[in-house]
Structure formats: C-alpha cells, structure tokens
Enzyme design. Structure first.
Site, short mmCIF file in Angstrom:
data_model
loop_
_atom_site.label_atom_id
_atom_site.label_comp_id
_atom_site.label_asym_id
_atom_site.label_seq_id
_atom_site.Cartn_x
_atom_site.Cartn_y
_atom_site.Cartn_z
N THR A 195 0.62 -1.09 -0.06
CA THR A 195 -0.05 -0.02 0.03
C THR A 195 0.75 1.28 -0.13
OG1 THR A 195 -1.93 -1.02 1.11
CG2 THR A 195 -1.58 1.18 1.37
N VAL A 225 -13.55 -4.07 1.63
CA VAL A 225 -12.78 -2.62 1.76
C VAL A 225 -12.20 -2.66 2.95
CG1 VAL A 225 -13.27 -0.29 1.91
CG2 VAL A 225 -14.70 -1.79 0.32
N ASP A 266 -9.17 -0.46 5.52
CA ASP A 266 -9.02 0.97 6.25
C ASP A 266 -8.63 1.93 5.32
OD1 ASP A 266 -6.31 -0.63 5.79
OD2 ASP A 266 -5.65 0.98 6.74
N THR A 290 -0.84 1.81 6.97
CA THR A 290 -0.82 0.69 6.01
C THR A 290 -0.72 -0.51 6.96
OG1 THR A 290 0.82 -0.60 4.88
CG2 THR A 290 1.79 0.99 6.00
N GLY A 323 -5.75 -4.17 7.49
CA GLY A 323 -6.84 -2.94 7.49
C GLY A 323 -7.80 -3.32 8.24
N1 ASP Z 1 -4.46 -1.65 4.76
C1 ASP Z 1 -4.44 -2.05 3.40
C2 ASP Z 1 -5.88 -2.81 3.53
O1 ASP Z 1 -6.20 -3.52 4.46
C3 ASP Z 1 -3.19 -3.07 3.16
C4 ASP Z 1 -1.98 -2.67 3.40
O2 ASP Z 1 -1.76 -1.64 3.79
O3 ASP Z 1 -1.01 -3.34 2.79
O4 ASP Z 1 -6.39 -2.86 2.45
#
Ligand code: ASP
Length: 299
Positions: free
Chosen positions: A168, A197, A199, A219, A222
């Site tokens: 991310t 979906v 965070d 990140t 989520g």
């Molecule tokens: N936070 C992101 C999600 O859960 C994934 C990530 O940050 O790697 O969609």
C-alpha cells in the site's frame, strides 16, 4: 513555513529481492513531491504527485501491481484529505481506474460526498473524464501467478493463510502556506473477498489531515487498523505528547494491544517534523524536510 513530506510503500514482509525496488520507488515519489513543494505548489498537489508515481510503479500494491481479489479482479481503494478545510474524498472497490488517488481527490473537490464505491464511483469517474483502463493495465504477471498459487493452495489443502505481504502507498505533505494534506492508495489484500474494503478509504483509519493537528497515512492489516481509527489515534497522541515518534509508537501499541493488529504509520506535525512506526518486519518509507540535501529512504 518550511515544506516537508513523508511517503510510505507499505508495512508487512517485503521479500529480499523486492527491498531495493521499494527503496527506489519511495525515493522517487518523495523527491517528486518535494519538487512540487519547493516550487511553491500545494500539499495537495505534492501528495497526489507522490502517490501517482507509486501507483504507476508495479512494485507496489496500488494502481498497477495491485493484488487480485478471489475472483481474479483488481479492486482499488484510496482516500485523500485536505487539512486546511477538512475536506475528504475517497473511493472504494473501484475497477479499471489507473490512479484511484486522483479519483479520490475528484470526489473531494468535485462532488458533495466523501466516499463513492464500485459502479457509482466508476460512473462518477467517467463523468469527470477519467479514462477507464483494462484489467491487464493493473494486474501484472507476478500477481496473476500469486493468484493462481493461492487457488491451487486452496484446492490442495492449504498453506496457512497468506503470509503477510505489503505495498500500500501513502503520503503526507506540508506546504509553504502551512497546509497539510494526506492520502493513501491500495489494491487491498491478496485474494480478498470481492467487495471487501479495508481501512484505506475510511477517513480517520487509513488517512487523516488537519493543519492544526498534523497528518497521517497508515498501512497494514486493514481490518485491525479500522477498528482503532489508527490515523486519527496517532494525531490524538501527538496532541498529548508533542512528539511525532512517541505519538506513532503509542498508536501502534494500541493497535497491537487492543486488536492484535499489525501495521505502520507515517506522520507529519503541523510544523513539519516527521514520525513513523510499525510493528511488522518491514515498512518502506522516505522523507525530506527543510534543511535536508536529499531524501532519506528506509526499508
Ligand atoms: N491496509 C491495506 C488494506 O487492508 C493493506 C496494506 O496496507 O497493505 O487494504
């Protein structure tokens, strides 16, 4: 006010052969955003510029290079915030959009809403003149292969759930007028349920900006980040302590203690001091503040 910018390229486990690409990618992004700021551009433009560069870089799980969902599709989430006016724009589960961070900004600036999802977001994009791309513009061979591997592993009993992966992207910038902007963009998690979906497009969880309090981008896992509103939580600790490193550390501690969460945060104070913290093996991040001759990138 002196400019400042920090970006991340995801928290998780970065395979050794991809460490350098993460370092270079975040460095390119932060230097491009910095250029916008020193030329007198806005924090909003710097954040957009830095994130577009990482969305276009297939190293990262955002835009091109994103993970595929369980049905082999790419569904993208992004959030954007203008800390000078507390304006927010976000999109979730959008397909066929090359740079979802631009669409999130368009939601913020050109609609009366804060979040548009799926088909409605795509229709809005078309109305705003965004070209639609093909699945193959977003899904790269590395991710098709991962998807096939995951299908196989489910059919022939299972490896433990997906190892932690990363990619991310996010950015927080402070411009010469003292305005802060923050944004985050992602393809989500590998093999996610269609419609899932995380965070990233949730204001206060994946991103937050307020000129008075600072800005953050998050990140990691989520589902855990959303439960503690990690982005806003870090700014709460910043208000209490005045120290960006202590604030990010305290927020990650809550994430770990309360919901067994995993993740990372980048943060800028209203006067441009950077902070970061993560409880995953890696987080790719890079920053440049006034007085530095060049950006520093760390993986
Ligand atoms: N936070 C992101 C999600 O859960 C994934 C990530 O940050 O790697 O969609």
């Amino acid at each position: 006010m002196r400019p400042s910018i920090i970006v991340h390229g995801g928290a998780g486990t970065i395979p050794p052969e991809m460490l350098e690409a993460h370092r270079q990618g975040t460095l390119r992004a932060v230097e491009a955003g910095w250029q916008v700021l020193v030329e007198g551009g806005s924090a909003l433009d710097a954040v957009e510029q830095a994130i577009v560069i990482m969305e276009d870089d297939e190293t990262f799980d955002a835009g091109r290079g994103s993970f595929l969902n369980a049905e082999g599709q790419v569904e993208l989430d992004a959030g954007f915030m203008d800390g000078s006016r507390l304006l927010v724009g976000a999109v979730a589960a959008v397909q066929f959009i090359k740079n979802p961070i631009r669409l999130a900004r368009a939601v913020m600036e050109k609609s009366d809403h804060v979040l548009l999802v799926a088909q409605g977001a795509i229709r809005f994009a078309q109305k705003m003149g965004f070209p639609l791309c093909e699945l193959t513009d977003l899904a790269v061979p590395r991710e098709f292969e991962r998807w096939l591997r995951l299908l196989y592993e489910r059919a022939y009993p299972a490896q433990p759930a997906m190892a932690q992966v990363t990619g991310t992207v996010g950015c927080v910038a402070l411009d010469r007028n003292g305005h802060i902007a923050a944004g985050t963009s992602t393809g989500g998690t590998p093999n996610k349920m269609p419609g899932r979906v995380g965070d990233v497009p949730m204001v206060g969880s994946g991103f937050y900006a307020d000129d008075e309090y600072g800005g953050t981008s998050c990140t990691g896992w989520g589902e855990s980040i959303a439960k503690v509103n990690l982005a806003r939580l870090a700014l709460h600790y910043l208000q209490q302590t005045g120290d960006p490193q202590v604030a990010t550390q305290a927020a990650i501690q809550v994430l770990a203690d309360k919901v067994n969460g995993l993740g990372g945060i980048i943060l800028l104070t209203p006067d441009g001091r950077p902070g970061w913290h993560y409880n995953t093996p890696h987080m790719a991040y890079a920053y440049r503040t006034a007085g530095m001759d060049c950006a520093i990138a760390v993986v």
